[in-house]
Design an enzyme around this catalytic site. Structure first.
Site, PDB file in Angstrom:
ATOM      1  N   ARG A  45       0.979  -1.152   0.061  1.00  0.00           N
ATOM      2  CA  ARG A  45       0.033   0.039   0.108  1.00  0.00           C
ATOM      3  C   ARG A  45       0.963   1.255   0.185  1.00  0.00           C
ATOM      4  O   ARG A  45       0.534   2.344  -0.721  1.00  0.00           O
ATOM      5  CB  ARG A  45      -0.892   0.069   0.983  1.00  0.00           C
ATOM      6  CG  ARG A  45      -1.936   1.122   1.250  1.00  0.00           C
ATOM      7  CD  ARG A  45      -2.970   1.007   2.409  1.00  0.00           C
ATOM      8  NE  ARG A  45      -2.465   1.310   3.520  1.00  0.00           N
ATOM      9  CZ  ARG A  45      -3.176   0.748   4.595  1.00  0.00           C
ATOM     10  NH1 ARG A  45      -4.364   0.473   4.534  1.00  0.00           N
ATOM     11  NH2 ARG A  45      -2.411   0.764   5.904  1.00  0.00           N
ATOM     12  N   LYS A 101      -2.942   6.995   1.579  1.00  0.00           N
ATOM     13  CA  LYS A 101      -2.917   6.991   2.971  1.00  0.00           C
ATOM     14  C   LYS A 101      -1.816   8.183   3.291  1.00  0.00           C
ATOM     15  O   LYS A 101      -0.776   8.091   3.548  1.00  0.00           O
ATOM     16  CB  LYS A 101      -2.156   5.829   3.667  1.00  0.00           C
ATOM     17  CG  LYS A 101      -2.559   5.733   4.988  1.00  0.00           C
ATOM     18  CD  LYS A 101      -2.271   4.345   5.546  1.00  0.00           C
ATOM     19  CE  LYS A 101      -2.028   4.137   7.119  1.00  0.00           C
ATOM     20  NZ  LYS A 101      -3.380   4.358   7.842  1.00  0.00           N
ATOM     21  N   GLU A 149     -16.368   5.319   6.377  1.00  0.00           N
ATOM     22  CA  GLU A 149     -15.560   4.458   7.166  1.00  0.00           C
ATOM     23  C   GLU A 149     -15.546   5.165   8.525  1.00  0.00           C
ATOM     24  O   GLU A 149     -15.983   6.246   8.531  1.00  0.00           O
ATOM     25  CB  GLU A 149     -14.121   4.174   6.625  1.00  0.00           C
ATOM     26  CG  GLU A 149     -13.520   5.410   6.092  1.00  0.00           C
ATOM     27  CD  GLU A 149     -12.147   5.187   5.262  1.00  0.00           C
ATOM     28  OE1 GLU A 149     -11.526   4.324   5.432  1.00  0.00           O
ATOM     29  OE2 GLU A 149     -11.796   5.959   4.766  1.00  0.00           O
TER      30      GLU A 149
HETATM   31  N1  PLP Z   1      -9.715   3.902   7.188  1.00  0.00           N
HETATM   32  C1  PLP Z   1      -8.760   4.889   7.579  1.00  0.00           C
HETATM   33  C2  PLP Z   1      -9.512   6.317   7.442  1.00  0.00           C
HETATM   34  C3  PLP Z   1      -7.473   4.672   8.289  1.00  0.00           C
HETATM   35  O1  PLP Z   1      -6.977   5.752   8.942  1.00  0.00           O
HETATM   36  C4  PLP Z   1      -7.224   3.233   8.755  1.00  0.00           C
HETATM   37  C5  PLP Z   1      -6.149   3.132   9.335  1.00  0.00           C
HETATM   38  O2  PLP Z   1      -5.173   3.852   9.831  1.00  0.00           O
HETATM   39  C6  PLP Z   1      -7.928   2.051   8.139  1.00  0.00           C
HETATM   40  C7  PLP Z   1      -9.156   2.547   7.647  1.00  0.00           C
HETATM   41  C8  PLP Z   1      -7.762   0.764   8.297  1.00  0.00           C
HETATM   42  O3  PLP Z   1      -6.455   0.335   7.668  1.00  0.00           O
HETATM   43  P1  PLP Z   1      -5.341  -0.866   7.943  1.00  0.00           P
HETATM   44  O4  PLP Z   1      -6.229  -2.022   8.546  1.00  0.00           O
HETATM   45  O5  PLP Z   1      -4.673  -0.873   7.003  1.00  0.00           O
HETATM   46  O6  PLP Z   1      -4.920  -0.181   9.346  1.00  0.00           O
END
Ligand code: PLP
Length: 283
Positions: free
Chosen positions: A52, A147, A179
């Site tokens: 990612r 991210k 989310e």
């Molecule tokens: N959605 C958002 C906005 C996030 O900031 C995060 C994690 O920081 C996630 C989803 C979950 O992602 P992951 O499972 O890769 O930690």
């Protein structure tokens, strides 16, 4: 006790770690990040996080600061030097330091990593009692699949939740849930698990990928589609996933209890499975 952190090729005590005031991460949130969990001193889902990271860098035309092998070595060195048993490694790449200008400069990226200890990652009190969430409008930018360190609105969301006496917020856009402020959102009704489909509207969670696979293996039906707060409130169970919360039940949405008002059996099972499988595959 002072931590050892990593900055641009050097392992240094945190008090001595320095980044330029001209760094674009600081001035413009021109930076991307990853958070990888550590259990028993090992990294969970490391390959997913680096994959990612590569995608985030490429979407922003940001040069890569290190190879995957180098990044793995730095993660492991920091875990060892700081004696992390359970916790996390935070990694950030910014475009680097240059005179302030909106156009991207051609400079070396800044790479920073540090650890945080979290002894209650597995035995989390929040996972035991279940979270309460409130709904808030999603006012973030439209490329949430990258991210980036633009985390001000999610921080505001956490503060709105806190002010309402809740643990977190689920964000709503065009009438449906995107989310959580720092996690993906799910509901369970009968044997069906529902979570929003991937797209620019949400981050493709690394934990989400693993949990959807585990759900399918556990014979749950998985529907990747949007859902409303009302549908969530009448579901049997709800939960969130992220690297540092794994699978954590949601037991209240906007003041309304979900199902029996306590962590549900499917959520608890998925949490157990994720931790079990994560531990087995950890590197
Ligand atoms: N959605 C958002 C906005 C996030 O900031 C995060 C994690 O920081 C996630 C989803 C979950 O992602 P992951 O499972 O890769 O930690």
């Amino acid at each position: 006790m002072s931590r050892i952190v990593y900055v641009n090729g050097a392992y240094v005590p945190e008090e001595e770690a320095k980044v330029s005031v001209f760094d674009r991460g600081f001035l413009m949130a021109d930076a991307v990040y990853e958070v990888t969990s550590v259990l028993d001193g090992k990294l969970i889902d490391f390959e997913g996080h680096t994959a990612r990271l590569r995608r985030s860098l490429s979407e922003l035309e940001m040069p890569s600061p290190a190879t995957d092998e180098e990044l793995l070595a730095i993660h492991r060195e920091l875990v060892a030097r700081n004696g992390i048993h359970d916790g996390l490694v935070y990694l950030q790449v910014s475009r680097g330091a240059a005179d302030r200008d909106f156009a991207y400069p051609d400079v070396p990226p800044t790479l920073v990593l540090f650890t945080q200890e979290k002894p209650q990652l597995v035995d989390s009190p929040l996972a035991a009692r279940g979270m309460s969430v409130i709904s808030i409008p999603d006012q973030r930018w439209k490329r949430r699949d990258i991210k980036t360190t633009q985390l001000l609105y999610p921080s505001m969301g956490k503060m709105m939740a806190k002010a309402a006496g809740a643990d977190d917020a689920w964000m709503v856009e065009e009438g449906v849930v995107t989310e959580g402020t720092s996690n993906n959102a799910y509901i369970v009704t009968g044997n069906t698990l529902v979570t929003r489909q991937l797209g620019p509207e949400i981050l493709s969670g690394i934990t989400r990928t693993a949990v959807l696979r585990l759900a399918q293996e556990a014979q749950l039906r998985v529907e990747e589609r949007p859902f409303t707060i009302e549908e969530a409130q009448s579901a049997d169970e709800a939960f969130i996933t992220s690297a540092t919360t794994f699978v954590t039940p949601v037991v209240k949405i906007d003041g309304q209890g979900i199902g029996a008002g306590r962590p549900g059996p499917i959520t608890q099972r998925l949490r157990e499975l994720y931790i079990e499988e994560g531990r087995k595959a950890a590197i």
